[in-house]
Design a protein around this motif. Structure first.
Motif, short mmCIF file in Angstrom:
data_model
loop_
_atom_site.label_atom_id
_atom_site.label_comp_id
_atom_site.label_asym_id
_atom_site.label_seq_id
_atom_site.Cartn_x
_atom_site.Cartn_y
_atom_site.Cartn_z
N GLU A 106 0.63 -1.52 0.19
CA GLU A 106 -0.26 -0.28 -0.10
C GLU A 106 0.63 0.91 0.10
OE1 GLU A 106 -2.90 -2.88 0.49
OE2 GLU A 106 -0.76 -2.95 1.75
N VAL A 107 0.60 1.65 -0.76
CA VAL A 107 1.52 3.49 -1.52
C VAL A 107 0.31 4.64 -1.35
CG1 VAL A 107 3.52 4.30 -2.30
CG2 VAL A 107 3.42 2.22 -2.63
N LEU A 108 0.93 5.47 -0.79
CA LEU A 108 0.33 6.87 -0.38
C LEU A 108 1.44 7.71 -1.25
CD1 LEU A 108 -2.11 8.48 0.19
CD2 LEU A 108 -1.22 8.08 3.02
N ILE A 109 0.66 8.54 -1.92
CA ILE A 109 2.26 9.51 -2.25
C ILE A 109 1.25 11.21 -2.62
CG2 ILE A 109 3.33 10.60 -4.55
CD1 ILE A 109 3.45 7.53 -5.40
N GLY A 184 -5.60 -2.66 6.94
CA GLY A 184 -4.82 -2.68 8.18
C GLY A 184 -3.10 -2.67 8.00
N ARG A 185 -2.93 -2.98 6.84
CA ARG A 185 -1.18 -3.06 6.79
C ARG A 185 0.14 -2.15 6.88
NH1 ARG A 185 -3.46 -7.23 2.88
NH2 ARG A 185 -3.40 -5.70 1.31
N PRO A 186 1.21 -1.89 6.72
CA PRO A 186 2.22 -1.21 6.52
C PRO A 186 1.61 -0.19 5.27
CG PRO A 186 3.04 -2.39 7.08
CD PRO A 186 1.04 -3.69 7.24
N VAL A 187 1.86 1.21 5.25
CA VAL A 187 2.17 1.94 4.17
C VAL A 187 2.75 2.77 3.79
CG1 VAL A 187 0.43 4.35 3.07
CG2 VAL A 187 -0.58 1.93 4.73
N ALA A 188 3.52 2.59 2.37
CA ALA A 188 4.75 3.88 2.97
C ALA A 188 4.43 4.98 1.80
CB ALA A 188 5.30 3.06 1.32
N LYS A 213 0.73 9.41 12.44
CA LYS A 213 -0.05 8.67 13.28
C LYS A 213 -1.16 7.64 12.75
CE LYS A 213 1.61 10.55 17.57
NZ LYS A 213 1.19 11.54 18.76
N GLY A 214 -1.45 7.98 11.95
CA GLY A 214 -3.33 8.13 11.51
C GLY A 214 -2.87 6.65 10.37
N LEU A 215 -1.59 6.54 10.83
CA LEU A 215 -1.30 5.15 9.41
C LEU A 215 -1.21 3.85 10.00
CD1 LEU A 215 1.33 6.34 6.91
CD2 LEU A 215 -1.25 6.74 6.58
N PRO A 216 -1.76 2.36 9.64
CA PRO A 216 -1.65 1.55 10.25
C PRO A 216 0.15 1.29 10.84
CG PRO A 216 -2.58 0.73 7.84
CD PRO A 216 -1.74 2.37 8.48
N HIS A 217 0.27 0.26 12.10
CA HIS A 217 1.53 0.20 12.51
C HIS A 217 2.76 -0.06 12.16
CE1 HIS A 217 4.38 -0.57 15.50
NE2 HIS A 217 5.01 -2.34 15.09
N GLY A 218 4.24 0.43 11.32
CA GLY A 218 5.24 -0.51 10.51
C GLY A 218 4.52 0.38 9.51
N SER A 219 4.49 1.25 9.68
CA SER A 219 4.03 1.72 7.87
C SER A 219 6.11 2.79 7.71
CB SER A 219 3.22 3.38 7.67
OG SER A 219 1.51 2.40 7.84
N ARG A 294 19.41 18.45 -1.61
CA ARG A 294 18.75 16.89 -1.10
C ARG A 294 19.51 15.96 0.03
NH1 ARG A 294 12.55 17.97 -2.16
NH2 ARG A 294 13.38 19.91 -3.40
N TYR A 295 18.29 16.27 1.12
CA TYR A 295 18.00 15.06 1.84
C TYR A 295 16.76 13.87 1.93
CZ TYR A 295 22.25 16.33 4.52
OH TYR A 295 23.59 17.42 4.88
N GLY A 296 17.51 12.62 1.77
CA GLY A 296 16.33 11.81 1.70
C GLY A 296 16.38 10.51 2.52
N ALA A 297 15.57 9.89 3.07
CA ALA A 297 15.34 9.31 3.86
C ALA A 297 14.64 8.55 3.88
CB ALA A 297 16.37 9.20 5.40
N ILE A 298 14.58 7.16 4.57
CA ILE A 298 12.96 6.12 4.93
C ILE A 298 13.19 6.14 6.18
CG2 ILE A 298 11.93 4.07 4.26
CD1 ILE A 298 13.74 3.47 1.56
N GLY A 299 11.90 6.06 6.79
CA GLY A 299 12.38 5.92 8.17
C GLY A 299 10.56 4.92 8.76
N ARG A 300 11.14 4.67 10.27
CA ARG A 300 9.22 3.40 9.98
C ARG A 300 8.86 4.80 11.81
NH1 ARG A 300 9.18 -2.87 9.46
NH2 ARG A 300 7.41 -3.02 9.46
N PRO A 301 8.34 5.12 11.61
CA PRO A 301 7.51 5.44 12.64
C PRO A 301 7.15 4.58 14.27
CG PRO A 301 6.73 6.37 11.30
CD PRO A 301 6.70 5.56 10.70
#
Length: 310
Positions: A106-109, A184-188, A213-219, A294-301
């Motif tokens: 699941e991806v939200l752009i 309920g699956r993790p979203v990117a 905070k509004g996304l499923p755990h592990g997004s 420009r900086y970039g990263a992938i983070g998991r809250p």
């Protein structure tokens, strides 16, 4: 997943009717744009960042104002178009990583922008055909072009919704996003070129936190953001050009950008310049840190170890 009706007219057909945005005021809304903002005039006389980027990436769907800014940026900052391309390539690499290695489906752009090849939903679905992608934007012209893409993927795999990170609750409450979250699956979540247009007084850090905070755990959050740390004079030129066209852009220091990733576990190699994030050797050779800026990263809250790299 919620989907929009097919347009009555394709973007290419509409472009032939209003090729450069110079049509009389009464003819400025092509048929395929009608219905997005009833009673509101389309803003084609003012340049917008998504359409400027599209021009810099070689697109042809912007308007005269967008072309003017893109040309000014390209003349004043040699290599700026290549830096925009490097930004998009970072997002493509990040999405491939999440689809392949993290099994994200699941991806939200956000701030989707005008479609540029390769389309980001195409990048995801090439790795995972069953993946679902929702594009969010607030520009009706951008949305109309994205809507034309709905006929391409299998039904239910792509949706478009109007929204803005300035209102995370409205965004999360849209039918397209609710459908994406239903499993309920993790979203990117992709924030490619969004936060630099939000001033500090609007507290962009809070907006990111509220959205995640509004996304499923592990997004996951895929983030890119410009900095003037490497080339302050270059960014003074860039911001001056944007500001002269009524666009406020805010490059930020490294520690400010790291604040958006507070209390997130970062995928290796952490928060780095885009050309150094799992780099394509050719890109790394062509563009240095100052050119990319420009900086970039992938983070998991929601995981321990703020700013750590796993």
């Amino acid at each position: 997943m919620a989907a929009l009706q097919n347009p009555q007219q394709t973007p290419s057909q509409a472009r032939r009717q209003s090729a450069s945005g110079d049509a009389p005021a009464g003819a400025r809304m092509p048929a395929y744009l009608r219905g997005w903002a009833p009673g509101a005039a389309l803003d084609i006389d003012r340049a917008l960042p998504a359409r400027i980027d599209h021009q810099l990436l070689g697109g042809k769907d912007g308007f005269r104002a967008d072309r003017t800014v893109a040309e000014q940026l390209a003349r004043a900052v040699p290599g700026f178009a290549q830096a925009v391309e490097a930004r998009r390539q970072f997002v493509e690499r990040a999405l491939r990583h999440l689809a392949q290695d993290e099994q994200v489906r699941e991806v939200l752009i956000l701030g989707a922008g005008l479609p540029s090849l390769p389309h980001l939903h195409g990048v995801v679905q090439a790795e995972a055909p069953q993946a679902r992608v929702v594009h969010i934007d607030h520009d009706p012209i951008v949305l109309s072009h994205l809507r034309a893409e709905l006929t391409c993927p299998p039904p239910g795999r792509l949706a478009v919704a109007r929204g803005h990170i300035r209102d995370p609750q409205q965004l999360l409450g849209s039918s397209a996003v609710r459908s994406l979250l239903a499993a309920g699956r993790p979203v990117a979540v992709v924030l490619e070129s969004v936060l630099e247009f939000i001033p500090d007084e609007e507290d962009p850090r809070r907006l990111v936190t509220e959205l995640m905070k509004g996304l499923p755990h592990g997004s996951w959050l895929v983030l890119s953001h410009p900095t003037a740390d490497f080339a302050p004079a270059m960014w003074q030129t860039i911001t001056t050009i944007y500001h002269s066209h009524g666009i406020k852009i805010f490059p930020r220091r490294t520690e400010q950008i790291a604040g958006f990733l507070d209390r997130m576990l970062l995928a290796a190699p952490g928060l780095v310049t885009l050309n150094r994030w799992c780099p394509d050797p050719l890109v790394l050779a062509k563009l240095g840190d100052a050119a990319v800026s420009r900086y970039g990263a992938i983070g998991r809250p929601g995981l321990p170890g703020a700013g750590e790299v796993r």
